[in-house]
Scaffold this motif. Structure first.
Motif, PDB file in Angstrom:
ATOM      1  N   GLU A  52     -12.400 -15.290  -5.842  1.00 23.47           N
ATOM      2  CA  GLU A  52     -11.083 -15.736  -5.032  1.00 23.47           C
ATOM      3  C   GLU A  52     -10.887 -17.163  -5.783  1.00 23.47           C
ATOM      4  OE1 GLU A  52      -9.222 -16.453  -0.694  1.00 23.47           O
ATOM      5  OE2 GLU A  52     -11.429 -16.550  -0.837  1.00 23.47           O
ATOM      6  N   ILE A  53      -9.582 -17.128  -6.614  1.00 23.05           N
ATOM      7  CA  ILE A  53      -9.419 -18.436  -7.183  1.00 23.05           C
ATOM      8  C   ILE A  53      -8.269 -19.504  -6.417  1.00 23.05           C
ATOM      9  CG2 ILE A  53      -9.934 -17.248  -9.476  1.00 23.05           C
ATOM     10  CD1 ILE A  53      -7.103 -16.837 -10.038  1.00 23.05           C
ATOM     11  N   ALA A  54      -7.771 -18.823  -5.650  1.00 23.20           N
ATOM     12  CA  ALA A  54      -6.904 -19.346  -4.817  1.00 23.20           C
ATOM     13  C   ALA A  54      -6.934 -18.724  -3.577  1.00 23.20           C
ATOM     14  CB  ALA A  54      -5.593 -19.664  -5.388  1.00 23.20           C
ATOM     15  N   PRO A  55      -6.468 -19.477  -2.076  1.00 23.51           N
ATOM     16  CA  PRO A  55      -6.451 -18.663  -0.882  1.00 23.51           C
ATOM     17  C   PRO A  55      -5.577 -17.504  -1.212  1.00 23.51           C
ATOM     18  CG  PRO A  55      -6.110 -21.114  -0.560  1.00 23.51           C
ATOM     19  CD  PRO A  55      -5.973 -20.870  -2.226  1.00 23.51           C
ATOM     20  N   TYR A  99     -12.795 -21.942 -11.857  1.00 29.31           N
ATOM     21  CA  TYR A  99     -13.456 -22.034 -10.855  1.00 29.31           C
ATOM     22  C   TYR A  99     -13.109 -20.991  -9.808  1.00 29.31           C
ATOM     23  CZ  TYR A  99     -15.957 -26.301 -12.318  1.00 29.31           C
ATOM     24  OH  TYR A  99     -16.594 -27.342 -13.032  1.00 29.31           O
ATOM     25  N   GLY A 100     -13.990 -20.449  -8.999  1.00 33.65           N
ATOM     26  CA  GLY A 100     -13.786 -19.472  -7.918  1.00 33.65           C
ATOM     27  C   GLY A 100     -15.090 -19.248  -7.072  1.00 33.65           C
ATOM     28  N   THR A 101     -14.660 -18.640  -5.919  1.00 36.57           N
ATOM     29  CA  THR A 101     -15.632 -18.278  -5.055  1.00 36.57           C
ATOM     30  C   THR A 101     -15.871 -16.754  -5.107  1.00 36.57           C
ATOM     31  OG1 THR A 101     -14.922 -19.936  -3.561  1.00 36.57           O
ATOM     32  CG2 THR A 101     -16.408 -18.358  -2.736  1.00 36.57           C
ATOM     33  N   GLU A 141     -19.913 -20.039  -5.231  1.00 39.81           N
ATOM     34  CA  GLU A 141     -18.913 -20.799  -5.846  1.00 39.81           C
ATOM     35  C   GLU A 141     -19.492 -20.699  -7.443  1.00 39.81           C
ATOM     36  OE1 GLU A 141     -16.465 -24.839  -6.705  1.00 39.81           O
ATOM     37  OE2 GLU A 141     -17.533 -24.506  -4.755  1.00 39.81           O
ATOM     38  N   VAL A 162      -5.918 -15.286  -3.365  1.00 38.26           N
ATOM     39  CA  VAL A 162      -5.685 -14.516  -4.840  1.00 38.26           C
ATOM     40  C   VAL A 162      -7.089 -14.244  -5.431  1.00 38.26           C
ATOM     41  CG1 VAL A 162      -4.983 -15.181  -7.106  1.00 38.26           C
ATOM     42  CG2 VAL A 162      -3.718 -16.056  -5.071  1.00 38.26           C
ATOM     43  N   GLN A 163      -7.180 -12.955  -5.549  1.00 41.86           N
ATOM     44  CA  GLN A 163      -8.499 -12.412  -6.120  1.00 41.86           C
ATOM     45  C   GLN A 163      -8.213 -11.793  -7.327  1.00 41.86           C
ATOM     46  OE1 GLN A 163     -10.383  -9.769  -3.444  1.00 41.86           O
ATOM     47  NE2 GLN A 163     -11.016 -11.371  -1.683  1.00 41.86           N
ATOM     48  N   THR A 164      -9.420 -12.117  -8.126  1.00 45.54           N
ATOM     49  CA  THR A 164      -9.338 -11.477  -9.743  1.00 45.54           C
ATOM     50  C   THR A 164     -10.663 -10.876  -9.755  1.00 45.54           C
ATOM     51  OG1 THR A 164     -10.088 -13.729 -10.497  1.00 45.54           O
ATOM     52  CG2 THR A 164      -7.815 -13.203 -10.560  1.00 45.54           C
TER      53      THR A 164
END
Length: 112
Positions: free
Chosen positions: A75-78, A61-63, A53, A80-82
């Motif tokens: 992955e910033i939301a379930p 924040y992201g994983t 994280e 959603v990848q950037t």
């Protein structure tokens, strides 16, 4: 003419010494700590792995879900990848736990 000869010996060396001391202080107070921070940031960015994280320099924040040569997938939301450049990662909040190796008990190692 006598007043020129009386104070001329050490007077030419003092300004040069002051300039050298000023550069020495600047090196140890500014340049060297900045190099240390840059090395630490590069080491942190190269050690990124899936599951970490992180926080970007923009405060997002992201994983980490994937790592490429010069980019990191977050992955910033379930669902959603950037994609971000590695230098855009400011810090690691939590490291992913490495899978522990299964413990096998042999008859020789068991103590009674």
């Amino acid at each position: 003419m006598q007043y020129l000869a009386a104070g001329g010996g050490a007077g030419g060396f003092t300004p040069i010494l002051m300039i050298v001391l000023l550069f020495g202080v600047m090196y140890f107070m500014m340049i060297r700590p900045q190099q240390k921070r840059r090395r630490e940031a590069e080491a942190m960015q190269s050690a990124l792995g899936p599951g970490d994280e992180v926080v970007t320099i923009g405060g997002l924040y992201g994983t980490v879900t994937g790592v490429e040569d010069d980019a990191v997938l977050l992955e910033i939301a379930p669902g959603v990848q950037t994609r971000y450049a590695r230098p855009a990662i400011a810090r690691v909040v939590t490291r992913a736990e490495l899978p522990s190796e299964p413990v096998t008990e042999d008859a020789d190692t068991v103590k009674e």
